[in-house]
Design a protein around this motif. Structure first.
Motif, short mmCIF file in Angstrom:
data_model
loop_
_atom_site.label_atom_id
_atom_site.label_comp_id
_atom_site.label_asym_id
_atom_site.label_seq_id
_atom_site.Cartn_x
_atom_site.Cartn_y
_atom_site.Cartn_z
N GLY A 95 22.53 33.50 38.22
CA GLY A 95 23.93 33.52 38.60
C GLY A 95 24.43 32.15 38.99
N ALA A 96 25.56 32.14 39.68
CA ALA A 96 26.17 30.87 40.11
C ALA A 96 26.80 31.05 41.48
N MET A 97 26.48 30.14 42.38
CA MET A 97 27.11 30.16 43.70
C MET A 97 27.28 28.75 44.22
N PHE A 98 28.30 28.58 45.03
CA PHE A 98 28.62 27.28 45.62
C PHE A 98 28.90 27.53 47.09
N TYR A 99 28.16 26.84 47.96
CA TYR A 99 28.39 27.00 49.40
C TYR A 99 28.60 25.63 50.04
N ALA A 100 29.57 25.57 50.93
CA ALA A 100 29.77 24.39 51.77
C ALA A 100 30.31 24.85 53.12
N SER A 101 29.92 24.17 54.17
CA SER A 101 30.44 24.49 55.49
C SER A 101 31.84 23.93 55.68
N ASN A 102 32.21 22.96 54.83
CA ASN A 102 33.54 22.38 54.91
C ASN A 102 33.89 21.81 53.53
N TYR A 103 35.07 22.16 53.02
CA TYR A 103 35.47 21.75 51.68
C TYR A 103 36.39 20.53 51.67
N CYS A 104 36.61 19.93 52.80
CA CYS A 104 37.44 18.73 52.87
C CYS A 104 36.64 17.51 52.40
N LEU A 105 37.21 16.74 51.47
CA LEU A 105 36.51 15.56 50.96
C LEU A 105 36.17 14.59 52.08
N VAL A 233 38.89 23.49 43.82
CA VAL A 233 38.21 22.50 42.97
C VAL A 233 36.75 22.89 42.78
N ALA A 234 36.11 23.40 43.84
CA ALA A 234 34.73 23.86 43.72
C ALA A 234 34.63 25.03 42.75
N ALA A 235 35.62 25.93 42.79
CA ALA A 235 35.63 27.07 41.86
C ALA A 235 35.79 26.58 40.42
N GLU A 236 36.64 25.60 40.21
CA GLU A 236 36.80 25.01 38.87
C GLU A 236 35.50 24.39 38.39
N PHE A 237 34.81 23.71 39.31
CA PHE A 237 33.52 23.09 38.99
C PHE A 237 32.48 24.14 38.63
N LEU A 238 32.47 25.25 39.37
CA LEU A 238 31.45 26.28 39.20
C LEU A 238 31.67 27.12 37.94
N CYS A 239 32.90 27.25 37.52
CA CYS A 239 33.24 28.11 36.39
C CYS A 239 32.45 27.71 35.15
N GLY A 240 31.66 28.62 34.61
CA GLY A 240 30.86 28.36 33.42
C GLY A 240 29.48 27.79 33.69
N ARG A 241 29.17 27.48 34.95
CA ARG A 241 27.86 26.95 35.29
C ARG A 241 26.94 28.05 35.81
N LYS A 242 25.64 27.73 35.87
CA LYS A 242 24.63 28.59 36.47
C LYS A 242 23.88 27.78 37.52
N GLY A 243 23.50 28.43 38.60
CA GLY A 243 22.71 27.75 39.61
C GLY A 243 23.38 27.72 40.97
N VAL A 244 22.74 27.00 41.89
CA VAL A 244 23.19 26.89 43.27
C VAL A 244 23.72 25.47 43.50
N TYR A 245 24.93 25.37 44.03
CA TYR A 245 25.57 24.07 44.18
C TYR A 245 26.20 23.93 45.56
N GLY A 246 26.49 22.66 45.91
CA GLY A 246 27.19 22.34 47.14
C GLY A 246 28.06 21.12 46.93
N MET A 247 28.65 20.63 48.00
CA MET A 247 29.58 19.51 47.89
C MET A 247 28.94 18.23 47.39
N GLU A 248 27.65 18.03 47.65
CA GLU A 248 26.98 16.85 47.11
C GLU A 248 27.02 16.85 45.59
N ASP A 249 26.84 18.03 44.99
CA ASP A 249 26.90 18.14 43.53
C ASP A 249 28.30 17.85 43.02
N LEU A 250 29.30 18.38 43.71
CA LEU A 250 30.68 18.17 43.29
C LEU A 250 31.07 16.71 43.41
#
Length: 252
Positions: A95-105, A233-250
Protein backbone atom coordinates in the motif's frame (compact mmCIF):
# COMPACT_ATOMS: atom_id res chain seq x y z
CA UNK A 1 -7.08 13.39 -7.95
CA UNK A 2 -10.14 12.07 -6.12
CA UNK A 3 -9.65 12.61 -2.42
CA UNK A 4 -11.37 11.58 0.79
CA UNK A 5 -11.23 13.82 3.85
CA UNK A 6 -11.36 11.98 7.16
CA UNK A 7 -12.05 14.48 9.92
CA UNK A 8 -14.08 17.53 8.96
CA UNK A 9 -13.06 20.07 11.56
CA UNK A 10 -11.17 23.30 10.87
CA UNK A 11 -8.30 21.43 9.21
CA UNK A 12 -10.64 19.28 7.14
CA UNK A 13 -12.48 22.32 5.81
CA UNK A 14 -9.22 24.07 4.94
CA UNK A 15 -8.02 20.93 3.15
CA UNK A 16 -11.27 20.85 1.18
CA UNK A 17 -10.74 24.46 0.04
CA UNK A 18 -7.16 23.80 -1.05
CA UNK A 19 -8.12 20.61 -2.90
CA UNK A 20 -10.64 22.63 -4.91
CA UNK A 21 -8.13 25.42 -5.57
CA UNK A 22 -5.65 22.89 -6.97
CA UNK A 23 -8.20 21.23 -9.24
CA UNK A 24 -8.87 18.10 -7.19
CA UNK A 25 -12.19 16.52 -6.26
CA UNK A 26 -13.31 15.87 -2.70
CA UNK A 27 -15.31 12.69 -3.35
CA UNK A 28 -15.86 11.60 0.27
CA UNK A 29 -16.02 13.36 3.62
CA UNK A 30 -16.02 11.33 6.84
CA UNK A 31 -16.73 12.88 10.23
CA UNK A 32 -18.15 11.72 13.56
CA UNK A 33 -21.74 11.69 12.30
CA UNK A 34 -20.98 9.26 9.44
CA UNK A 35 -17.90 7.42 10.76
CA UNK A 36 -19.47 4.06 9.84
CA UNK A 37 -19.16 5.01 6.17
CA UNK A 38 -15.38 4.71 6.33
CA UNK A 39 -15.23 1.32 4.64
CA UNK A 40 -14.00 -0.33 1.45
CA UNK A 41 -17.27 0.37 -0.39
CA UNK A 42 -17.13 4.11 0.22
CA UNK A 43 -13.37 4.26 -0.41
CA UNK A 44 -13.71 2.60 -3.82
CA UNK A 45 -12.34 4.91 -6.49
CA UNK A 46 -10.60 7.20 -4.00
CA UNK A 47 -6.99 7.99 -4.95
CA UNK A 48 -5.85 9.34 -1.56
CA UNK A 49 -7.48 9.79 1.85
CA UNK A 50 -6.32 12.68 4.04
CA UNK A 51 -6.77 11.94 7.74
CA UNK A 52 -6.78 14.57 10.52
CA UNK A 53 -8.85 13.28 13.42
CA UNK A 54 -8.06 12.38 17.06
CA UNK A 55 -5.47 10.22 18.83
CA UNK A 56 -8.27 7.79 19.72
CA UNK A 57 -9.45 7.21 16.14
CA UNK A 58 -6.41 7.72 13.91
CA UNK A 59 -5.05 4.16 14.07
CA UNK A 60 -8.32 2.53 13.04
CA UNK A 61 -8.96 5.13 10.33
CA UNK A 62 -5.58 4.57 8.72
CA UNK A 63 -5.82 0.80 9.04
CA UNK A 64 -9.21 0.83 7.32
CA UNK A 65 -7.78 2.80 4.41
CA UNK A 66 -4.78 0.48 4.03
CA UNK A 67 -6.94 -2.63 4.20
CA UNK A 68 -9.19 -1.13 1.51
CA UNK A 69 -6.17 -0.49 -0.72
CA UNK A 70 -6.48 3.29 -0.42
CA UNK A 71 -3.41 5.49 -0.08
CA UNK A 72 -3.59 7.59 3.09
CA UNK A 73 -1.97 10.78 4.35
CA UNK A 74 -2.21 11.41 8.10
CA UNK A 75 -1.26 14.29 10.35
CA UNK A 76 -2.99 13.22 13.57
CA UNK A 77 -0.62 13.29 16.55
CA UNK A 78 -0.67 11.71 20.00
CA UNK A 79 -0.94 8.05 18.95
CA UNK A 80 2.29 7.27 17.07
CA UNK A 81 3.55 4.54 19.39
CA UNK A 82 1.48 2.29 17.07
CA UNK A 83 2.71 3.87 13.84
CA UNK A 84 5.24 1.05 13.16
CA UNK A 85 2.35 -1.45 13.08
CA UNK A 86 0.68 0.48 10.28
CA UNK A 87 3.93 0.95 8.40
CA UNK A 88 4.42 -2.83 8.46
CA UNK A 89 0.81 -3.38 7.32
CA UNK A 90 1.34 -0.90 4.49
CA UNK A 91 4.43 -2.72 3.26
CA UNK A 92 2.80 -6.12 3.62
CA UNK A 93 -0.20 -5.06 1.55
CA UNK A 94 1.90 -3.12 -0.98
CA UNK A 95 0.00 0.00 0.00
CA UNK A 96 0.90 3.65 0.39
CA UNK A 97 0.93 5.90 3.42
CA UNK A 98 2.44 9.24 4.34
CA UNK A 99 2.79 10.39 7.94
CA UNK A 100 4.14 13.63 9.38
CA UNK A 101 3.67 15.27 12.75
CA UNK A 102 3.64 18.65 11.02
CA UNK A 103 3.08 19.48 7.34
CA UNK A 104 4.44 23.02 7.42
CA UNK A 105 7.58 23.41 5.30
CA UNK A 106 9.09 25.84 7.80
CA UNK A 107 8.65 23.38 10.66
CA UNK A 108 10.40 20.67 8.69
CA UNK A 109 13.29 23.04 8.04
CA UNK A 110 13.31 23.62 11.82
CA UNK A 111 13.57 19.85 12.39
CA UNK A 112 16.69 19.72 10.23
CA UNK A 113 18.29 22.82 11.76
CA UNK A 114 17.63 21.48 15.25
CA UNK A 115 19.28 18.11 14.48
CA UNK A 116 22.32 19.81 12.98
CA UNK A 117 22.65 22.26 15.87
CA UNK A 118 22.47 19.47 18.45
CA UNK A 119 25.13 17.53 16.53
CA UNK A 120 27.39 20.60 16.36
CA UNK A 121 27.07 21.18 20.10
CA UNK A 122 27.89 17.51 20.69
CA UNK A 123 31.04 17.72 18.54
CA UNK A 124 32.18 20.89 20.31
CA UNK A 125 31.50 19.43 23.75
CA UNK A 126 29.79 22.69 24.65
CA UNK A 127 27.94 22.90 27.98
CA UNK A 128 24.44 23.74 26.80
CA UNK A 129 21.24 22.55 28.42
CA UNK A 130 18.20 22.21 26.17
CA UNK A 131 14.47 22.72 26.68
CA UNK A 132 11.50 22.88 24.33
CA UNK A 133 8.32 24.93 24.58
CA UNK A 134 5.18 24.44 22.49
CA UNK A 135 2.10 26.68 22.51
CA UNK A 136 -1.19 25.65 20.87
CA UNK A 137 -4.88 26.50 20.89
CA UNK A 138 -7.05 25.23 23.71
CA UNK A 139 -8.82 22.72 21.43
CA UNK A 140 -5.66 20.65 20.92
CA UNK A 141 -6.25 17.31 22.63
CA UNK A 142 -2.70 15.93 22.98
CA UNK A 143 0.35 17.19 24.83
CA UNK A 144 3.14 17.48 24.06
CA UNK A 145 2.54 18.16 20.38
CA UNK A 146 3.85 15.70 17.81
CA UNK A 147 6.09 18.48 16.50
CA UNK A 148 7.63 18.98 19.95
CA UNK A 149 8.25 15.23 20.24
CA UNK A 150 9.97 15.20 16.83
CA UNK A 151 12.15 18.12 17.94
CA UNK A 152 12.98 16.29 21.18
CA UNK A 153 13.92 13.14 19.26
CA UNK A 154 16.20 15.26 17.08
CA UNK A 155 18.03 16.49 20.18
CA UNK A 156 18.18 13.08 21.89
CA UNK A 157 19.49 11.42 18.73
CA UNK A 158 22.38 13.86 18.43
CA UNK A 159 23.20 15.10 21.93
CA UNK A 160 24.45 12.44 24.35
CA UNK A 161 23.62 14.52 27.44
CA UNK A 162 19.89 13.96 26.82
CA UNK A 163 18.47 10.43 27.02
CA UNK A 164 14.69 10.99 27.15
CA UNK A 165 12.06 13.70 27.28
CA UNK A 166 9.52 14.63 29.94
CA UNK A 167 6.42 16.79 29.54
CA UNK A 168 5.62 19.71 31.79
CA UNK A 169 1.82 19.59 31.79
CA UNK A 170 -0.34 22.06 29.83
CA UNK A 171 -1.91 24.89 31.73
CA UNK A 172 1.17 25.67 33.83
CA UNK A 173 1.84 29.29 34.69
CA UNK A 174 5.06 30.56 33.15
CA UNK A 175 6.13 34.19 33.13
CA UNK A 176 6.59 35.44 29.56
CA UNK A 177 6.06 31.87 28.35
CA UNK A 178 9.39 30.80 29.83
CA UNK A 179 9.48 27.06 30.58
CA UNK A 180 12.06 26.13 33.18
CA UNK A 181 12.95 22.59 34.14
CA UNK A 182 10.69 21.19 36.88
CA UNK A 183 12.49 20.34 40.08
CA UNK A 184 12.01 16.60 39.59
CA UNK A 185 13.46 16.48 36.04
CA UNK A 186 16.72 14.54 35.81
CA UNK A 187 19.69 16.25 34.12
CA UNK A 188 19.50 13.82 31.18
CA UNK A 189 15.79 14.52 30.61
CA UNK A 190 14.76 17.04 28.00
CA UNK A 191 11.83 19.09 29.31
CA UNK A 192 8.99 19.87 26.90
CA UNK A 193 6.74 22.61 28.23
CA UNK A 194 3.17 22.67 26.86
CA UNK A 195 0.91 25.71 26.98
CA UNK A 196 -2.68 25.93 25.68
CA UNK A 197 -3.89 29.43 24.85
CA UNK A 198 -6.73 30.89 22.80
CA UNK A 199 -6.59 30.01 19.11
CA UNK A 200 -2.80 29.81 18.65
CA UNK A 201 -2.13 27.53 15.61
CA UNK A 202 1.30 26.54 16.89
CA UNK A 203 4.56 28.02 18.20
CA UNK A 204 7.61 25.85 18.91
CA UNK A 205 10.84 26.98 20.55
CA UNK A 206 14.00 24.97 21.17
CA UNK A 207 16.28 26.78 23.63
CA UNK A 208 19.96 25.89 24.07
CA UNK A 209 21.33 27.67 27.14
CA UNK A 210 24.77 27.81 28.74
CA UNK A 211 25.98 29.88 31.70
CA UNK A 212 26.97 32.60 29.24
CA UNK A 213 24.39 32.71 26.46
CA UNK A 214 21.03 31.59 25.14
CA UNK A 215 20.45 30.30 21.61
CA UNK A 216 16.85 29.77 20.42
CA UNK A 217 15.27 28.21 17.36
CA UNK A 218 11.63 29.29 17.01
CA UNK A 219 8.88 28.71 14.50
CA UNK A 220 5.41 30.26 14.60
CA UNK A 221 2.56 29.17 12.36
CA UNK A 222 0.36 32.12 11.42
CA UNK A 223 -2.63 30.08 10.26
CA UNK A 224 -3.78 26.54 9.47
CA UNK A 225 -3.55 27.05 5.72
CA UNK A 226 0.16 26.21 5.66
CA UNK A 227 -0.57 22.85 7.34
CA UNK A 228 -3.48 22.04 5.04
CA UNK A 229 -1.49 22.97 1.95
CA UNK A 230 1.37 20.69 3.04
CA UNK A 231 -1.06 17.80 3.53
CA UNK A 232 -2.54 18.29 0.05
CA UNK A 233 0.93 18.47 -1.51
CA UNK A 234 1.79 15.25 0.35
CA UNK A 235 -1.35 13.64 -1.09
CA UNK A 236 -0.32 14.72 -4.60
CA UNK A 237 3.13 13.24 -3.96
CA UNK A 238 1.69 9.96 -2.66
CA UNK A 239 -0.83 9.49 -5.48
CA UNK A 240 0.33 6.56 -7.63
CA UNK A 241 3.18 5.58 -5.32
CA UNK A 242 3.67 2.54 -3.07
CA UNK A 243 5.44 2.48 0.27
CA UNK A 244 5.86 4.48 3.47
CA UNK A 245 6.82 8.14 3.21
CA UNK A 246 7.31 11.27 5.29
CA UNK A 247 8.28 14.90 4.88
CA UNK A 248 11.95 14.06 4.36
CA UNK A 249 10.95 12.18 1.20
CA UNK A 250 8.77 15.03 0.00
CA UNK A 251 11.46 17.64 0.62
CA UNK A 252 13.99 15.65 -1.42
Amino acid sequence: MKAAIIGYGKMGREIERILAERGHETALIIDTDNAAELDAAHLAGIDVAIEFTTPQTAYDNIRTCLEAGTAVVSGTTGWTERLPELEELCRRRDGAMFYASNYCLGVNLLFRLNRELAAMIERLGAAYDVRIEEIHHTQKKDAPSGTAITLAEGVIGNLSAKKSWVNHAPGIECAAHRIDSPADAAPDQLVIGSLREGSVPGTHTVAYESEDDLLELRHTIKNRRTLALGAVVAAEFLCGRKGVYGMEDLMK
